[in-house]
Design a protein around this motif. Structure first.
Motif, PDB file in Angstrom:
ATOM      1  N   GLN A  36       0.150  -1.081  -0.046  1.00 49.65           N
ATOM      2  CA  GLN A  36      -0.013  -0.239   0.080  1.00 49.65           C
ATOM      3  C   GLN A  36       1.133   0.955   0.053  1.00 49.65           C
ATOM      4  O   GLN A  36       2.536   1.710   0.555  1.00 49.65           O
ATOM      5  CB  GLN A  36      -1.166   0.145   1.188  1.00 49.65           C
ATOM      6  CG  GLN A  36      -1.765   1.386   1.172  1.00 49.65           C
ATOM      7  CD  GLN A  36      -2.830   1.093   2.769  1.00 49.65           C
ATOM      8  OE1 GLN A  36      -4.099   0.312   1.539  1.00 49.65           O
ATOM      9  NE2 GLN A  36      -2.359   1.810   3.703  1.00 49.65           N
TER      10      GLN A  36
ATOM     11  N   ARG B 179      -1.592  -7.503  -4.962  1.00 48.06           N
ATOM     12  CA  ARG B 179      -1.991  -6.568  -4.977  1.00 48.06           C
ATOM     13  C   ARG B 179      -1.318  -4.973  -4.364  1.00 48.06           C
ATOM     14  O   ARG B 179      -0.534  -4.888  -3.798  1.00 48.06           O
ATOM     15  CB  ARG B 179      -3.264  -6.723  -3.551  1.00 48.06           C
ATOM     16  CG  ARG B 179      -5.120  -5.774  -3.425  1.00 48.06           C
ATOM     17  CD  ARG B 179      -5.462  -6.186  -2.216  1.00 48.06           C
ATOM     18  NE  ARG B 179      -6.070  -7.013  -3.216  1.00 48.06           N
ATOM     19  CZ  ARG B 179      -7.194  -6.835  -3.560  1.00 48.06           C
ATOM     20  NH1 ARG B 179      -7.917  -5.660  -4.540  1.00 48.06           N
ATOM     21  NH2 ARG B 179      -7.893  -8.521  -4.299  1.00 48.06           N
TER      22      ARG B 179
ATOM     23  N   VAL C 202      -1.603  -0.893  -3.708  1.00 47.23           N
ATOM     24  CA  VAL C 202      -2.642   0.108  -3.149  1.00 47.23           C
ATOM     25  C   VAL C 202      -2.497   1.118  -3.586  1.00 47.23           C
ATOM     26  O   VAL C 202      -1.638   1.228  -2.436  1.00 47.23           O
ATOM     27  CB  VAL C 202      -3.567  -0.407  -1.614  1.00 47.23           C
ATOM     28  CG1 VAL C 202      -4.811   0.297  -1.257  1.00 47.23           C
ATOM     29  CG2 VAL C 202      -4.074  -2.162  -1.392  1.00 47.23           C
TER      30      VAL C 202
ATOM     31  N   GLU D 113      -5.762  -1.339  -6.460  1.00 44.09           N
ATOM     32  CA  GLU D 113      -6.942  -1.093  -6.314  1.00 44.09           C
ATOM     33  C   GLU D 113      -6.066   1.317  -5.986  1.00 44.09           C
ATOM     34  O   GLU D 113      -4.745   1.570  -5.389  1.00 44.09           O
ATOM     35  CB  GLU D 113      -6.870  -0.907  -4.916  1.00 44.09           C
ATOM     36  CG  GLU D 113      -7.872  -2.604  -4.408  1.00 44.09           C
ATOM     37  CD  GLU D 113      -8.037  -2.606  -2.791  1.00 44.09           C
ATOM     38  OE1 GLU D 113      -8.084  -1.814  -2.528  1.00 44.09           O
ATOM     39  OE2 GLU D 113      -7.686  -4.253  -2.184  1.00 44.09           O
TER      40      GLU D 113
ATOM     41  N   SER E 173      -6.737   5.182  -5.979  1.00 40.69           N
ATOM     42  CA  SER E 173      -8.077   5.623  -5.938  1.00 40.69           C
ATOM     43  C   SER E 173      -7.315   7.624  -5.751  1.00 40.69           C
ATOM     44  O   SER E 173      -7.794   8.340  -5.217  1.00 40.69           O
ATOM     45  CB  SER E 173      -8.603   5.339  -3.690  1.00 40.69           C
ATOM     46  OG  SER E 173      -7.806   5.618  -2.563  1.00 40.69           O
TER      47      SER E 173
ATOM     48  N   ARG F 119      -9.702  -2.332  -8.815  1.00 33.56           N
ATOM     49  CA  ARG F 119     -10.784  -1.189  -8.267  1.00 33.56           C
ATOM     50  C   ARG F 119     -10.741   0.021  -8.212  1.00 33.56           C
ATOM     51  O   ARG F 119      -9.755   0.372  -7.739  1.00 33.56           O
ATOM     52  CB  ARG F 119     -10.858  -1.819  -6.609  1.00 33.56           C
ATOM     53  CG  ARG F 119     -11.482  -3.626  -6.726  1.00 33.56           C
ATOM     54  CD  ARG F 119     -11.075  -4.105  -5.123  1.00 33.56           C
ATOM     55  NE  ARG F 119     -11.763  -5.307  -5.411  1.00 33.56           N
ATOM     56  CZ  ARG F 119     -12.756  -5.443  -4.892  1.00 33.56           C
ATOM     57  NH1 ARG F 119     -13.817  -4.690  -4.203  1.00 33.56           N
ATOM     58  NH2 ARG F 119     -13.381  -6.951  -3.792  1.00 33.56           N
TER      59      ARG F 119
ATOM     60  N   SER G 188     -11.595   4.325  -7.216  1.00 35.42           N
ATOM     61  CA  SER G 188     -12.828   5.059  -6.267  1.00 35.42           C
ATOM     62  C   SER G 188     -11.923   5.770  -5.893  1.00 35.42           C
ATOM     63  O   SER G 188     -10.975   6.012  -5.287  1.00 35.42           O
ATOM     64  CB  SER G 188     -12.342   4.119  -4.911  1.00 35.42           C
ATOM     65  OG  SER G 188     -12.944   5.210  -3.945  1.00 35.42           O
TER      66      SER G 188
END
Length: 208
Positions: free
Chosen positions: A78, A108, A110, A140, A142, A165, A167
């Motif tokens: 992340q 993953r 982020v 992910e 954002s 994803r 956002s």
């Protein structure tokens, strides 16, 4: 050891995590009292590391290069820059210094809303940075892209991604940009594509 107060034990382990994180696995084996806190910090530090500053990135790279067993624990990476820190890398955190070669089990990635894509090193905007993370199959996003084209290049650079994803904060990417471009169609197969309801409403290509 069993006579030490829990608060003191946790304080000791927290100091180890801050100054000698590579010693956390050893702490988890000291006793039953040490195990829960040590495992919690191992998870936070190595299984799902969060990079918020350039210095934190360098420290993490130094540890995982010397201790490959700790590098193998990482599953999610992340990136969430701390914008309160006044450094050259406060809004970017050049995480391309890491890769699937260094973190073989990270699947993953982020990227949080404090990451501003236009402030990042040129490697990001060229659409090649994702090639360093060949094992990543889920992302992910954002973070704040400057255009739909930047978003397109970023996602396309991950050759094995199957789940995306999105956002966005309301100010990160103008919604109208999705009305005249099809950034994901035909690029790869996606198992999961999530968009904010406001963007879906504005997007003709989503409705097709």
């Amino acid at each position: 050891m069993s006579h030490l107060p829990v608060e003191l034990i946790e304080e000791i382990i927290d100091i180890v995590a801050e100054c000698y994180p590579q010693s956390l696995p050893a702490c988890s084996l000291v006793s039953r009292q040490w195990n829960p806190r040590s495992k919690y910090l191992i998870h936070r530090t190595f299984r799902r590391p969060t990079l918020s500053t350039f210095d934190a990135l360098l420290a993490f790279v130094d540890i995982v290069k010397v201790h490959p067993r700790l590098a193998a624990l990482a599953e999610t990476l992340q990136v969430a820059p701390n914008l309160k820190l006044n450094t050259d890398y406060a809004s970017s955190v050049p995480f391309h210094h890491l890769s699937s070669r260094i973190l073989p089990h990270v699947h993953r990635l982020v990227l949080k809303e404090t990451l501003r894509w236009n402030d990042s090193p040129p490697l990001y905007s060229k659409g090649t940075f994702g090639s360093s993370f060949s094992n990543v199959n889920a992302i992910e996003l954002s973070c704040q892209f400057g255009s739909a084209e930047d978003l397109h290049r970023a996602v396309r650079s991950f050759k094995n991604v199957k789940e995306v994803r999105l956002s966005y904060p309301h100010h990160a990417l103008p919604q109208w940009m999705f009305g005249h471009t099809r950034p994901f169609r035909g690029a790869f197969k996606l198992q999961d594509l999530e968009l904010p309801a406001s963007i879906i409403h504005e997007s003709r290509w989503i409705a097709d």
